[in-house]
Design an enzyme around this catalytic site. Structure first.
Site: not given
Ligand code: CA
Length: 658
Positions: A154, A230, A275
Site C-alpha cells: 500500500e 495484493n 487486500d
Molecule cells: Ca496486503
C-alpha cells in the site's frame, strides 16, 4: 526452524504433555519485554536456548529452561520508519543456521548475528531506502541462502524475494513478483510473460505483490514456495480496467532455491482489489486424496477459501470456503480461478459494497498448525465484512495509506443500531479443518475477532492464545477444551513446544497489537480492555511461577473542548484523518488500544497540536511530521474532526455544528 521443519507444519512430536495431564500445566517462567507494541514472534529453541524477536525488530536469547536473559540485540530502527509500516512495528521471528541467527529489520536490513553472543556478524540493506519497504516476516535459510522478502503493497513498492549468502551476506538472487518498466529488459522470462497481465504504467508505483510472510521448502522436489501480497493500489479503477490478472500478485510461487528460477505459480486472487494477499503461512503435507497419495500445499489466505494444491505442478486439487464469503461463489476446478460475484467488483459501484471477508482477512499471518496424527489443520478465523468503495481520485502519497478506496465510506457507522450490528458480526473462532474433505470438524468460539495462532502436538492437543488474554488447550480430535489460563494481556502470536533436559515446555509470546488493533478502531478494541504487558511465557507440568497481579485498566477522563467548528471543517478533517491517521490511530478516531487515542489528547486546545502534527515534536516516538502533506488549515480541520468525535463519544451532538 521457523515452523519447526521446512514443511512449516507447526506440529510438535513431543508427548509428555497430553490430554490426560494438560490440566497440571502451569507457568514455568516469564520474561518481561521492553516494548508495548504488537508481539507476533514465533521463537526458535536450539540446544536449550530460546531465540525470538520483539517489536522494533529486537532479538532476545533466553535460557529456555529458566527464562534467564542470555543476551539481547537492538538494531536501532529509526522510530520514524514506523510510518511506512501498514500493520504495527512487529517482527515475526528469526532464522538459524550454523551458529548464526538472521534477523530482518523494519527498515529493510538483514542482519546475521552470532547466536552465542548476539553480536552482528554482517549486515546488508535489502531495500532502496527511498522506498517505503518494511520487513516484519522471518527469514528462512535454504541451501546456505538466507531468504527474505518485505512488505509495503500500500506504500508504492515493487515486491520481491531475495536470497543472500549466509556466510558473506552477498546477494545471490532476487525474484521480483511484479514486472518492471517494459522499456527496459525484464529480469527473467517469467516477468516478460507477467507483463502481459498488466496495463497502464503500473511500474511507476511498483505494483505491490510483496513477499511479507510465508515461505516453505520441499527438499524432495527441491522447490521453494512463497506467497505474495495484493496489487497496488487496491482499487482496479486506478490500476487497469478492464481488470487484468496482475501477475504475480496474490499468488503462491514456486522457484528453485539456488537460483530463484521460476517453476510455477498459482494465483488465488487475479486482480486482487480487496487486500486479500496470498502471503499467509504455507504448509507442506502428504495426504491421501481420492485414494491417491499426494504431495500437497495447504493454504488458508485472507480471502476465506482453503486451498489444497499439488505442490509439484502447482495445480489446484480443491478449494472451499472456510467461513462466510460473498466475493466469490467458488473456485472453478478446471481453471483454478475464483468465480467472483457481481458485488466483488466494487469499482463498478457508486455506493459502498460490503464484502466478506474484509482487508483484515478471514485468516491472516497468525500461525496455522497441521497435525499429521489427526490430519486436521488448526487456525484462527476472523469473521468480518468491510465497505469497499473506490475513491473518486487517487494518487500515491509518501505518508498515506494508498489503497485507491474511499476511507470515509469505510468508517464504522456511528448510528447506534448499525454500529452494534457491525460490531456483533465481527467475531473470531479457532477452527479444525479437514483438508481432504474440505470441511470444518470443530470450532472453539472466541470472544473477539483477533486471536493467536495454533500449535498442535503429539499429545493430541491444540494450543491457542486469545485476544482477551487466555491461553488454552483443546483435544485435537474433538475440540473439547481441556485447559485455560489467564495471561493478563492479549495474544496474537503462535505457541511452540520444546524439550530441555527431558522436560517438555509450551511457550508463547504475549502482547496486543498488529493490523486490527492498530487500524480498525472500535472493532479492534479488546472487550473488556486489558493492560498490555508484553512477555514471553513458558509452561510446564507442575511449574510454579506466578505472574504479578495485572493492574486495573482505568479509562481516562474524556474531556474535549467544545465542538465549535463548521460542518465543512469537520468533514475536511474527517477525510484527512481517515487517509493519513486512521491506519495507526484507529478508524473514526477511536484507537484500538495500541497507539494513543487522539480524542483524549491534551493538545486539542493548544498550539502543541501543530508542533506535533506539523513540527514533528514527537518524531523520537515515531509520530512523524506531516508538514509536507498538510497545511496549518488542514491540521486544524483534523483537530476539529477529533474534537467532534470526542464530543460525539460523550453522547453529545451527533451532527457537526453548522
Ligand atoms: Ca496486503
Amino acid at each position: 526452524m521457523y515452523g519447526r521443519t521446512y514443511s512449516e507444519q507447526r506440529f510438535s512430536p513431543l508427548q509428555q504433555i497430553d490430554v490426560n495431564n494438560v490440566g497440571e500445566l502451569s507457568l514455568a517462567w516469564y520474561y518481561d519485554l521492553d516494548t508495548h507494541r504488537g508481539q507476533e514472534s514465533t521463537p526458535l529453541v536450539i540446544d536449550g536456548v530460546m531465540y525470538f524477536t520483539t517489536a522494533w525488530s529486537k532479538a532476545v536469547a533466553l535460557d529456555a529452561a529458566t527464562g534467564k536473559l542470555l543476551w539481547s540485540y537492538d538494531p536501532k530502527v529509526p522510530p520514524a520508519w514506523g510510518v511506512n509500516a501498514c500493520c504495527d512495528v512487529v517482527n515475526r521471528g528469526l532464522a538459524a543456521w550454523k551458529g548464526r541467527l538472521f534477523l530482518g529489520t523494519l527498515d529493510g536490513r538483514l542482519i546475521a548475528l552470532d547466536a552465542s553472543t548476539g553480536k552482528p556478524v554482517w549486515e546488508t540493506l535489502t531495500i532502496d531506502p527511498e522506498m517505503r519497504y518494511t520487513i516484519t516476516g522471518a527469514p528462512r535459510v535454504v541451501k546456505g541462502n538466507v531468504l527474505i522478502g518485505n512488505g509495503g503493497a500500500e506504500m508504492g513498492v515493487r515486491g520481491y524475494l531475495s536470497a543472500y549468502d549466509a556466510d558473506t551476506g552477498k546477494l545471490v538472487w532476487r525474484f521480483y513478483t511484479v514486472p518492471g518498466d517494459p522499456a527496459k529488459p525484464f529480469e527473467n522470462p517469467a516477468l516478460k510473460k507477467a507483463a502481459k497481465t498488466w496495463s497502464g504504467e503500473w511500474w511507476k508505483n511498483g505494483g505491490g505483490g510483496t513477499v511479507w510472510d510465508a515461505m516453505a521448502y520441499d527438499p524432495e522436489l527441491d522447490l521453494l514456495y512463497f506467497g505474495t501480497g495484493n496489487a497496488d493500489p487496491w482499487s482496479r479503477k486506478f490500476r487497469d480496467l478492464p481488470a487484468e490478472d496482475n501477475l504475480f500478485t496474490s499468488c503462491i510461487v514456486a522457484v528453485k532455491p539456488e537460483t530463484g528460477e521460476y517453476v510455477w505459480h498459482y494465483q488465488e486472487n487475479p486482480a486482487d482489489e480487496w487486500d486479500y494477499d496470498s502471503a499467509e503461512q504455507i504448509i507442506l503435507a502428504d495426504l491421501t486424496i481420492d485414494s491417491q497419495h499426494r504431495h500437497v500445499l495447504l493454504h488458508a489466505p485472507k480471502n476465506g477459501f482453503f486451498y489444497v494444491l499439488d505442490r509439484q505442478s502447482g495445480k489446484l486439487i480443491s478449494a472451499k470456503p472456510f467461513t462466510n464469503v460473498n466475493w466469490a461463489t467458488g473456485v472453478d476446478p478446471q481453471s483454478g480461478r475464483p468465480i467472483e460475484t457481481a458485488r466483488a467488483a466494487y469499482e463498478q459501484s457508486d455506493a459502498p459494497a460490503v464484502i466478506t471477508p474484509g482487508p483484515s482477512g478471514a485468516h491472516s499471518w497468525q500461525p496455522v498448525s497441521f497435525s499429521p496424527q489427526t490430519r486436521l489443520v488448526y487456525f484462527p478465523v476472523l469473521e468480518s465484512g468491510f465497505p469497499y468503495k473506490s475513491a473518486e481520485r487517487f494518487s500515491h502519497n509518501r505518508l498515506a495509506w494508498n489503497t485507491g478506496t474511499d476511507p470515509v465510506a469505510a468508517e464504522l457507522p456511528q448510528d447506534p443500531a448499525i454500529k452494534k450490528a457491525v460490531l456483533d458480526s465481527t467475531k473470531g473462532h479457532l477452527v479444525a479443518w479437514d483438508p481432504v474433505r474440505q470441511k470444518e470438524v470443530w470450532r472453539g468460539e472466541r470472544a473477539g475477532p483477533w486471536n493467536g495462532g495454533a500449535l498442535s502436538t503429539a499429545g493430541n492437543l491444540v494450543f491457542e492464545g486469545t485476544g482477551n488474554g487466555k491461553f488454552e488447550a483443546f483435544r485435537a480430535t474433538t475440540g473439547e477444551k481441556l485447559w485455560s489460563v489467564s495471561v493478563e494481556s492479549g495474544i496474537t502470536a503462535g505457541p511452540i513446544s520444546y524439550s530441555v533436559n527431558g522436560q517438555q515446555f509450551i511457550a508463547v509470546i504475549v502482547g496486543w497489537g498488529g493490523a486490527l488493533p492498530l487500524a480498525a478502531g472500535e472493532i479492534g478494541l479488546q472487550k473488556p480492555r486489558m493492560v498490555n504487558v508484553p512477555r514471553m511465557l513458558a509452561f510446564k507440568l507442575g511449574g510454579n511461577a506466578k505472574l504479578p497481579p495485572a493492574s486495573e485498566v482505568k479509562p481516562p477522563l474524556l474531556a474535549p473542548p467544545k465542538a465549535t467548528a463548521s460542518a465543512a471543517a469537520v468533514k475536511h478533517g474527517e477525510q484527512l484523518y481517515q487517509r493519513y491517521c486512521s491506519v495507526c490511530h484507529g478508524d473514526a478516531a477511536v484507537s484500538g488500544g495500541v497507539l494513543p487515542d487522539l480524542r483524549y489528547s491534551g493538545t486539542l486546545n493548544d498550539e502543541q497540536w501543530f508542533q506535533i502534527v506539523l513540527g514533528g515534536m514527537l518524531q523520537p516516538y515515531g509520530m512523524v511530521s506531516f508538514e509536507k502533506e498538510l497545511s496549518r488549515e488542514d491540521a486544524s480541520a483534523l483537530r476539529d474532526f477529533i474534537i467532534f468525535r470526542a464530543n460525539q463519544s460523550l453522547g453529545g451532538s451527533s451532527a457537526p455544528h453548522n
